[in-house]
Design a protein around this motif. Structure first.
Motif, mmCIF file in Angstrom:
data_model
loop_
_atom_site.group_PDB
_atom_site.id
_atom_site.type_symbol
_atom_site.label_atom_id
_atom_site.label_comp_id
_atom_site.label_asym_id
_atom_site.label_seq_id
_atom_site.Cartn_x
_atom_site.Cartn_y
_atom_site.Cartn_z
ATOM 1 N N MET A 49 0.712 -1.673 0.132
ATOM 2 C CA MET A 49 -0.161 0.159 0.132
ATOM 3 C C MET A 49 0.945 1.255 0.117
ATOM 4 N N LEU A 50 1.676 1.253 0.954
ATOM 5 C CA LEU A 50 2.682 2.265 0.719
ATOM 6 C C LEU A 50 3.591 2.848 -0.494
ATOM 7 N N VAL A 51 4.406 1.621 -1.129
ATOM 8 C CA VAL A 51 3.948 1.785 -2.039
ATOM 9 C C VAL A 51 3.457 1.998 -3.694
ATOM 10 N N LEU A 52 2.929 1.250 -3.951
ATOM 11 C CA LEU A 52 1.941 1.445 -5.116
ATOM 12 C C LEU A 52 1.245 2.626 -5.228
ATOM 13 N N ILE A 53 0.408 3.145 -3.478
ATOM 14 C CA ILE A 53 -0.403 3.883 -4.134
ATOM 15 C C ILE A 53 0.268 5.339 -4.582
ATOM 16 N N PRO A 54 1.569 5.528 -3.804
ATOM 17 C CA PRO A 54 2.050 6.770 -4.164
ATOM 18 C C PRO A 54 2.743 6.735 -5.466
ATOM 19 N N LEU A 55 3.236 5.425 -5.989
ATOM 20 C CA LEU A 55 3.643 5.128 -7.232
ATOM 21 C C LEU A 55 2.831 5.144 -8.192
ATOM 22 N N GLY A 56 1.730 4.734 -7.750
ATOM 23 C CA GLY A 56 0.677 4.848 -9.312
ATOM 24 C C GLY A 56 -0.447 7.121 -9.477
ATOM 25 N N VAL A 57 0.348 7.635 -8.441
ATOM 26 C CA VAL A 57 -0.247 8.735 -8.071
ATOM 27 C C VAL A 57 0.581 9.768 -8.848
ATOM 28 N N LEU A 58 1.896 9.291 -8.762
ATOM 29 C CA LEU A 58 2.808 9.849 -9.197
ATOM 30 C C LEU A 58 3.144 9.344 -11.041
ATOM 31 N N ALA A 59 2.944 8.036 -10.898
ATOM 32 C CA ALA A 59 2.608 7.741 -12.207
ATOM 33 C C ALA A 59 1.240 8.517 -13.136
ATOM 34 N N GLY A 60 0.183 9.071 -12.357
ATOM 35 C CA GLY A 60 -0.178 10.102 -13.596
ATOM 36 C C GLY A 60 -0.556 11.115 -13.350
ATOM 37 N N ALA A 61 0.470 11.637 -12.866
ATOM 38 C CA ALA A 61 0.795 13.048 -12.010
ATOM 39 C C ALA A 61 2.046 13.662 -13.731
ATOM 40 N N GLY B 263 -4.028 14.694 -14.181
ATOM 41 C CA GLY B 263 -3.417 13.529 -14.073
ATOM 42 C C GLY B 263 -3.735 12.900 -12.679
ATOM 43 N N ILE B 264 -3.176 12.881 -11.419
ATOM 44 C CA ILE B 264 -3.660 12.739 -10.141
ATOM 45 C C ILE B 264 -4.641 12.807 -10.257
ATOM 46 N N GLY B 265 -6.077 13.691 -10.617
ATOM 47 C CA GLY B 265 -7.330 12.696 -10.630
ATOM 48 C C GLY B 265 -7.593 11.847 -11.185
ATOM 49 N N GLY B 266 -7.157 11.806 -12.212
ATOM 50 C CA GLY B 266 -7.103 10.303 -12.829
ATOM 51 C C GLY B 266 -6.506 9.424 -11.851
ATOM 52 N N ALA B 267 -5.476 9.492 -10.894
ATOM 53 C CA ALA B 267 -4.964 8.583 -10.810
ATOM 54 C C ALA B 267 -5.901 8.370 -8.966
ATOM 55 N N PHE B 268 -6.490 9.561 -8.963
ATOM 56 C CA PHE B 268 -7.429 8.797 -7.547
ATOM 57 C C PHE B 268 -8.554 8.591 -8.089
ATOM 58 N N TRP B 269 -9.235 8.592 -9.201
ATOM 59 C CA TRP B 269 -10.161 8.105 -9.576
ATOM 60 C C TRP B 269 -9.592 6.847 -9.831
ATOM 61 N N VAL B 270 -9.242 5.871 -10.266
ATOM 62 C CA VAL B 270 -9.005 4.632 -10.431
ATOM 63 C C VAL B 270 -8.419 3.784 -9.043
ATOM 64 N N LEU B 271 -8.041 4.617 -8.170
ATOM 65 C CA LEU B 271 -7.671 4.280 -6.988
ATOM 66 C C LEU B 271 -8.650 3.770 -6.204
ATOM 67 N N MET B 272 -9.503 5.319 -6.268
ATOM 68 C CA MET B 272 -10.463 4.939 -4.903
ATOM 69 C C MET B 272 -12.464 4.700 -5.329
ATOM 70 N N VAL B 273 -12.156 4.305 -6.847
ATOM 71 C CA VAL B 273 -13.583 4.806 -7.235
ATOM 72 C C VAL B 273 -13.746 3.059 -8.280
ATOM 73 N N PRO B 274 -13.255 3.418 -9.538
ATOM 74 C CA PRO B 274 -13.657 1.707 -9.795
ATOM 75 C C PRO B 274 -12.748 0.512 -9.168
ATOM 76 N N GLY B 275 -11.380 1.229 -9.450
ATOM 77 C CA GLY B 275 -10.779 0.491 -8.708
ATOM 78 C C GLY B 275 -9.499 -0.015 -9.647
ATOM 79 N N ARG B 276 -9.751 -0.077 -11.290
ATOM 80 C CA ARG B 276 -8.951 -0.235 -12.151
ATOM 81 C C ARG B 276 -9.597 0.739 -13.430
ATOM 82 N N TRP B 277 -8.766 1.138 -14.264
ATOM 83 C CA TRP B 277 -9.495 2.075 -15.070
ATOM 84 C C TRP B 277 -9.878 1.315 -16.732
ATOM 85 N N LEU B 278 -11.385 2.331 -16.998
ATOM 86 C CA LEU B 278 -12.671 1.734 -17.514
ATOM 87 C C LEU B 278 -12.147 2.187 -18.911
ATOM 88 N N GLU B 279 -12.934 2.284 -19.581
ATOM 89 C CA GLU B 279 -13.058 3.220 -20.886
ATOM 90 C C GLU B 279 -14.155 4.189 -20.553
#
Length: 412
Positions: A149-161, A299-315
């Motif tokens: 959790m401590l690695v993947l969440i910041p990494l995902g947000v950083l990737a989106g940013a 991009g950060i907004g998109g990262a939080f949408w993925v990691l908080m709402v659907p848990g995956r990327w949807l088209e």
């Protein structure tokens, strides 16, 4: 007529913060009044078994009930017995608020730099896909649990940013070095973003076990967690930690713009580009930097949408980026005001769902009511922005680079 308009614009531009808030509340009241009349009259053309009968007409819709559901339904009906603040409707409202803070900040930063970023939606789309893919591939080598959790969440947000920032830098570079209109390029890049992400999904990242176009679900420990005891239930797709981060980022952007040299250069470039250039600000660099920062926030907004709402990327990515434009305008491009504006949009979205559930009012009419409220509340700030942009009302006197005034010799 022109003189009257200029006087009105001048009064609006010079309005104090208290006066602007009062104008917004007056506009909100006017929109509610007009919308109530519209709801009541529309009910006269609907069919129902019970309603208010006047002069042979039966009016099926009750405006009071509609607005009760719109504003209080979004909070879970706090006036009714057994209400708890951690309810589903409140989670929906705060979920929308959280993501709209990011997109509103994205648009506001560009506006403060004198740029119109209409591409926040595209930046959110590519950033959200980058987040999902990064987390899925990194989860293979990162252990689960708290460490994951401590690695993947910041990494995902950083990737989106990073991805959103790079995508935002493209129209910035085109504006700076090719004098391309950023409104046109950002609008076009929204379609490019949709095309690229859809192609990548079908080519490489589609979940083979799902009929819906989307990636595989990220591990549960990589989703943004809820605060134990005081947090919302995990099934509500909302985390107070996400909202806390959004508020902290909102305060951080406000501090960046008001208290740093970068923020000063950004604001000066937006208000007086000639004076900024005379003072040594690299105009091209500032345009690219502003659009990059704006894109990163999207991009950060998109990262939080993925990691908080659907848990995956949807088209089918929701159009948070376009809503962010209205959020920013409603807030007068003030980073702190973005929070209140995003909350209003969250209330309207969640309340609209409550109206559809509790009443027979058609969704199209509910959309009109929400649109009226946004239009009326945003218009004073919109005219204020336009007036400040295209008139010399409220413009400060020219200042020399050394801080002294030029005695009026320099053409403002």
């Amino acid at each position: 007529m022109r003189g009257t308009i200029e006087r009105l614009l001048g009064r609006l531009i010079r309005a104090s913060a208290f006066e602007r808030i009062a104008i917004s509340f007056a506009a909100l009241f006017a929109s509610i009044l007009i919308g109530g009349v519209l709801v009541f009259v529309s009910g006269g053309f609907a069919s129902c078994q019970t309603g208010l009968t006047l002069g042979g007409w039966t009016f099926c819709y009750n405006p009071m009930q509609v607005y009760y559901e719109l504003f209080l339904g979004a909070l879970g009906h706090p006036l009714e017995g057994g209400w708890h603040p951690l309810n589903f409707d409140m989670s929906e409202t705060l979920q929308q608020t959280t993501i709209l803070i990011f997109t509103g900040l994205s648009v506001a930063v560009a506006f403060r730099a004198g740029l119109f970023n209409i591409g926040t939606q595209g930046q959110l789309v590519v950033g959200s896909l980058a987040t999902a893919v990064t987390v899925l591939y990194a989860a293979v080598i990162v252990p689960g649990g708290l460490v994951g959790m401590l690695v993947l969440i910041p990494l995902g947000v950083l990737a989106g940013a990073i991805t959103g920032g790079l995508f935002g830098a493209i129209p910035g570079a085109l504006k700076a070095y090719a004098d391309a209109n950023e409104v046109i390029t950002t609008i076009m890049l929204n379609f490019v973003a949709v095309g690229i992400t859809s192609t990548l999904l079908s080519w490489q990242f589609q979940d083979p076990d799902s009929p819906n176009p989307g990636t595989r679900r990220v591990p549960e420990y990589a989703e943004i967690p809820n605060i134990p005891v005081v947090g919302f239930s995990g099934r509500m797709n909302f985390s107070l930690l996400a909202l806390g981060f959004a508020v902290a980022l909102m305060i951080g952007i406000a501090w960046l713009l008001a208290r740093t040299s970068f923020g000063y250069e950004l604001r000066t470039s937006g208000v007086q580009p000639d004076a900024a250039a005379y003072g040594g600000v690299d105009e091209k660099r500032m345009v690219v930097a502003s659009m990059t920062l704006s894109g990163a926030l999207g991009g950060i907004g998109g990262a939080f949408w993925v990691l908080m709402v659907p848990g995956r990327w949807l088209e089918s990515v929701p159009e948070y980026g376009f809503d962010g434009i209205a959020v920013s305008i409603l807030a007068g491009n003030n980073p702190i005001g973005v929070g209140a504006s995003a909350f209003l949009f969250g209330v309207l979205d969640s309340g609209s769902q409550s109206i559809n559930t509790a009443t027979d009012v058609p969704p199209e009419l509910v959309g009109i009511l929400s649109g009226l409220i946004i239009l009326f509340v945003a218009m004073p700030e919109f005219f204020r922005m336009i007036g400040a942009q295209f008139t010399d009302i409220g413009q400060s006197e020219p200042v020399r680079a050394d801080g002294g005034d030029d005695g009026g010799e320099t053409d403002a």
